[in-house]
Scaffold this motif. Structure first.
Motif, PDB file in Angstrom:
ATOM      1  N   MET A   1       0.863  -1.124   0.059  1.00 46.59           N
ATOM      2  CA  MET A   1      -0.097   0.031  -0.017  1.00 46.59           C
ATOM      3  C   MET A   1       0.858   1.345   0.283  1.00 46.59           C
ATOM      4  SD  MET A   1      -2.888   1.393   2.784  1.00 46.59           S
ATOM      5  CE  MET A   1      -3.449  -0.428   2.980  1.00 46.59           C
ATOM      6  N   ASP A   2       0.417   2.139  -0.646  1.00 52.38           N
ATOM      7  CA  ASP A   2       1.440   3.508  -0.905  1.00 52.38           C
ATOM      8  C   ASP A   2       0.519   4.501  -0.492  1.00 52.38           C
ATOM      9  OD1 ASP A   2       3.801   4.711  -1.720  1.00 52.38           O
ATOM     10  OD2 ASP A   2       2.980   5.224  -3.500  1.00 52.38           O
ATOM     11  N   CYS A   3      -0.081   4.474   0.619  1.00 45.93           N
ATOM     12  CA  CYS A   3      -0.685   5.512   1.465  1.00 45.93           C
ATOM     13  C   CYS A   3       0.274   6.684   2.026  1.00 45.93           C
ATOM     14  CB  CYS A   3      -1.486   5.052   2.307  1.00 45.93           C
ATOM     15  SG  CYS A   3      -2.613   6.039   3.406  1.00 45.93           S
ATOM     16  N   LEU A   4      -0.148   7.947   1.688  1.00 41.56           N
ATOM     17  CA  LEU A   4       0.631   9.078   2.185  1.00 41.56           C
ATOM     18  C   LEU A   4       0.348   9.198   3.759  1.00 41.56           C
ATOM     19  CD1 LEU A   4       2.278  11.697   1.536  1.00 41.56           C
ATOM     20  CD2 LEU A   4       0.034  12.671   1.478  1.00 41.56           C
ATOM     21  N   PHE A   5      -0.686   8.952   4.226  1.00 41.72           N
ATOM     22  CA  PHE A   5      -0.980   9.153   5.656  1.00 41.72           C
ATOM     23  C   PHE A   5      -0.344   8.178   6.379  1.00 41.72           C
ATOM     24  CE2 PHE A   5      -4.662  12.330   5.193  1.00 41.72           C
ATOM     25  CZ  PHE A   5      -3.840  13.287   4.660  1.00 41.72           C
ATOM     26  N   CYS A   6      -0.409   6.850   5.794  1.00 44.35           N
ATOM     27  CA  CYS A   6       0.007   5.540   6.577  1.00 44.35           C
ATOM     28  C   CYS A   6       1.902   5.924   6.552  1.00 44.35           C
ATOM     29  CB  CYS A   6      -0.058   4.216   5.849  1.00 44.35           C
ATOM     30  SG  CYS A   6      -1.680   3.803   5.818  1.00 44.35           S
ATOM     31  N   LEU A   8       3.040   8.719   6.745  1.00 45.45           N
ATOM     32  CA  LEU A   8       3.226   9.771   7.749  1.00 45.45           C
ATOM     33  C   LEU A   8       3.141   9.319   9.257  1.00 45.45           C
ATOM     34  CD1 LEU A   8       1.741  13.362   7.757  1.00 45.45           C
ATOM     35  CD2 LEU A   8       1.453  11.982   9.866  1.00 45.45           C
ATOM     36  N   VAL A   9       2.346   8.141   9.585  1.00 47.63           N
ATOM     37  CA  VAL A   9       2.084   7.288  10.788  1.00 47.63           C
ATOM     38  C   VAL A   9       3.306   6.834  10.975  1.00 47.63           C
ATOM     39  CG1 VAL A   9       0.794   5.785  11.761  1.00 47.63           C
ATOM     40  CG2 VAL A   9      -0.288   7.419  10.582  1.00 47.63           C
ATOM     41  N   LYS A  10       3.852   6.167  10.053  1.00 51.88           N
ATOM     42  CA  LYS A  10       5.128   5.354  10.226  1.00 51.88           C
ATOM     43  C   LYS A  10       6.363   6.192  10.645  1.00 51.88           C
ATOM     44  CE  LYS A  10       3.589   1.624   7.428  1.00 51.88           C
ATOM     45  NZ  LYS A  10       3.484   0.975   6.203  1.00 51.88           N
ATOM     46  N   GLY A  11       6.256   7.698  10.283  1.00 46.35           N
ATOM     47  CA  GLY A  11       7.416   8.422  10.546  1.00 46.35           C
ATOM     48  C   GLY A  11       8.078   8.439   9.298  1.00 46.35           C
ATOM     49  N   GLU A  22      -1.987   6.033  20.797  1.00 48.01           N
ATOM     50  CA  GLU A  22      -1.987   4.892  20.029  1.00 48.01           C
ATOM     51  C   GLU A  22      -2.946   4.625  18.811  1.00 48.01           C
ATOM     52  OE1 GLU A  22      -4.862   4.538  23.317  1.00 48.01           O
ATOM     53  OE2 GLU A  22      -2.948   5.223  23.245  1.00 48.01           O
ATOM     54  N   ASP A  23      -4.163   5.664  19.064  1.00 43.31           N
ATOM     55  CA  ASP A  23      -5.114   5.392  17.866  1.00 43.31           C
ATOM     56  C   ASP A  23      -5.051   6.319  16.872  1.00 43.31           C
ATOM     57  OD1 ASP A  23      -6.280   3.176  19.085  1.00 43.31           O
ATOM     58  OD2 ASP A  23      -7.180   4.534  20.816  1.00 43.31           O
ATOM     59  N   VAL A  24      -4.814   7.638  17.370  1.00 40.38           N
ATOM     60  CA  VAL A  24      -4.921   8.795  16.234  1.00 40.38           C
ATOM     61  C   VAL A  24      -3.823   9.639  16.191  1.00 40.38           C
ATOM     62  CG1 VAL A  24      -7.541   8.783  16.486  1.00 40.38           C
ATOM     63  CG2 VAL A  24      -6.305  10.302  17.656  1.00 40.38           C
ATOM     64  N   ILE A  25      -3.662  10.327  15.214  1.00 39.76           N
ATOM     65  CA  ILE A  25      -2.601  11.420  15.377  1.00 39.76           C
ATOM     66  C   ILE A  25      -3.016  12.768  14.697  1.00 39.76           C
ATOM     67  CG2 ILE A  25      -1.847  10.621  12.795  1.00 39.76           C
ATOM     68  CD1 ILE A  25       1.180  11.366  13.775  1.00 39.76           C
ATOM     69  N   ALA A  26      -2.912  14.020  14.905  1.00 34.94           N
ATOM     70  CA  ALA A  26      -3.119  15.156  14.583  1.00 34.94           C
ATOM     71  C   ALA A  26      -2.109  16.028  14.080  1.00 34.94           C
ATOM     72  CB  ALA A  26      -3.986  16.144  15.642  1.00 34.94           C
ATOM     73  N   PHE A  27      -2.068  16.644  12.950  1.00 39.39           N
ATOM     74  CA  PHE A  27      -0.912  17.199  12.333  1.00 39.39           C
ATOM     75  C   PHE A  27      -1.545  18.786  11.511  1.00 39.39           C
ATOM     76  CE2 PHE A  27      -1.922  13.878   9.838  1.00 39.39           C
ATOM     77  CZ  PHE A  27      -1.945  14.415   8.609  1.00 39.39           C
ATOM     78  N   GLU A  28      -0.502  19.469  11.446  1.00 41.50           N
ATOM     79  CA  GLU A  28      -0.664  20.700  10.386  1.00 41.50           C
ATOM     80  C   GLU A  28      -0.933  20.254   9.299  1.00 41.50           C
ATOM     81  OE1 GLU A  28      -1.169  23.669  11.684  1.00 41.50           O
ATOM     82  OE2 GLU A  28      -0.227  23.810  13.626  1.00 41.50           O
ATOM     83  N   ARG A  44      -4.640   3.661  11.946  1.00 40.90           N
ATOM     84  CA  ARG A  44      -4.947   2.227  11.153  1.00 40.90           C
ATOM     85  C   ARG A  44      -5.715   2.991   9.958  1.00 40.90           C
ATOM     86  NH1 ARG A  44      -9.319  -0.681  10.308  1.00 40.90           N
ATOM     87  NH2 ARG A  44     -10.504   0.237  11.741  1.00 40.90           N
ATOM     88  N   HIS A  45      -5.357   2.159   8.834  1.00 42.65           N
ATOM     89  CA  HIS A  45      -5.706   2.886   7.533  1.00 42.65           C
ATOM     90  C   HIS A  45      -7.274   2.291   7.271  1.00 42.65           C
ATOM     91  CE1 HIS A  45      -5.394   3.813   3.145  1.00 42.65           C
ATOM     92  NE2 HIS A  45      -6.276   2.866   3.162  1.00 42.65           N
ATOM     93  N   ILE A  46      -8.141   3.408   7.098  1.00 45.27           N
ATOM     94  CA  ILE A  46      -9.678   3.277   6.653  1.00 45.27           C
ATOM     95  C   ILE A  46      -9.568   3.926   5.521  1.00 45.27           C
ATOM     96  CG2 ILE A  46     -11.979   3.394   7.204  1.00 45.27           C
ATOM     97  CD1 ILE A  46     -11.118   3.443  10.118  1.00 45.27           C
ATOM     98  N   THR A  47     -10.024   3.512   4.309  1.00 43.76           N
ATOM     99  CA  THR A  47      -9.752   4.208   3.142  1.00 43.76           C
ATOM    100  C   THR A  47     -10.952   5.510   2.973  1.00 43.76           C
ATOM    101  OG1 THR A  47      -9.119   2.287   1.985  1.00 43.76           O
ATOM    102  CG2 THR A  47      -9.838   4.065   0.469  1.00 43.76           C
TER     103      THR A  47
END
Length: 113
Positions: A1-6, A8-11, A22-28, A44-47
């Motif tokens: 999977m080539d998800c931009l936000f995934c 970001l979550v992985k750093g 552990e569940d969510v992230i907020a960012f500018e 967690r990825h939800i499309t």
């Protein structure tokens, strides 16, 4: 999977993180549409919103709680802010990992474009 936000979550992609657990992230947002514009996403990825199931109830509620918490920390809660989630192409979704936009710091108009 080539998800931009995934990524970001992985750093793997840098972001200005405003909140994380552990569940969510907020960012500018990288292309802000208001003086304050941040995103809140599940880790967690939800499309799309159409892919949410009953088992996602807690994390979807948490998105809203985090949006309100960060809005207060950013100083936009009392004056007001807009929360938006886009679904699929005609709804304006460009990254297919659900995300909540939180915009504030200016008057919002209705209807939105």
């Amino acid at each position: 999977m080539d998800c931009l936000f995934c990524k970001l979550v992985k750093g793997e992609i840098p972001a200005t993180i405003l909140y994380q657990d552990e569940d969510v992230i907020a960012f500018e947002d990288i292309a802000p549409q208001a003086p304050t514009h941040f995103l809140v996403i599940p880790k967690r990825h939800i499309t799309t919103l159409n892919d949410i199931t009953e088992s996602d109830t807690n994390v979807i509620g948490k998105l809203t709680l985090v949006a309100a918490k960060v809005a207060k920390e950013k100083g936009i809660a009392d004056d007001g802010y807009r929360v938006a989630m886009n679904c699929n192409e005609m709804g304006g979704q460009t990254v297919y990992h659900i995300h909540m936009h939180v915009l504030g710091g200016r008057n919002m108009t209705w209807p939105p474009g």
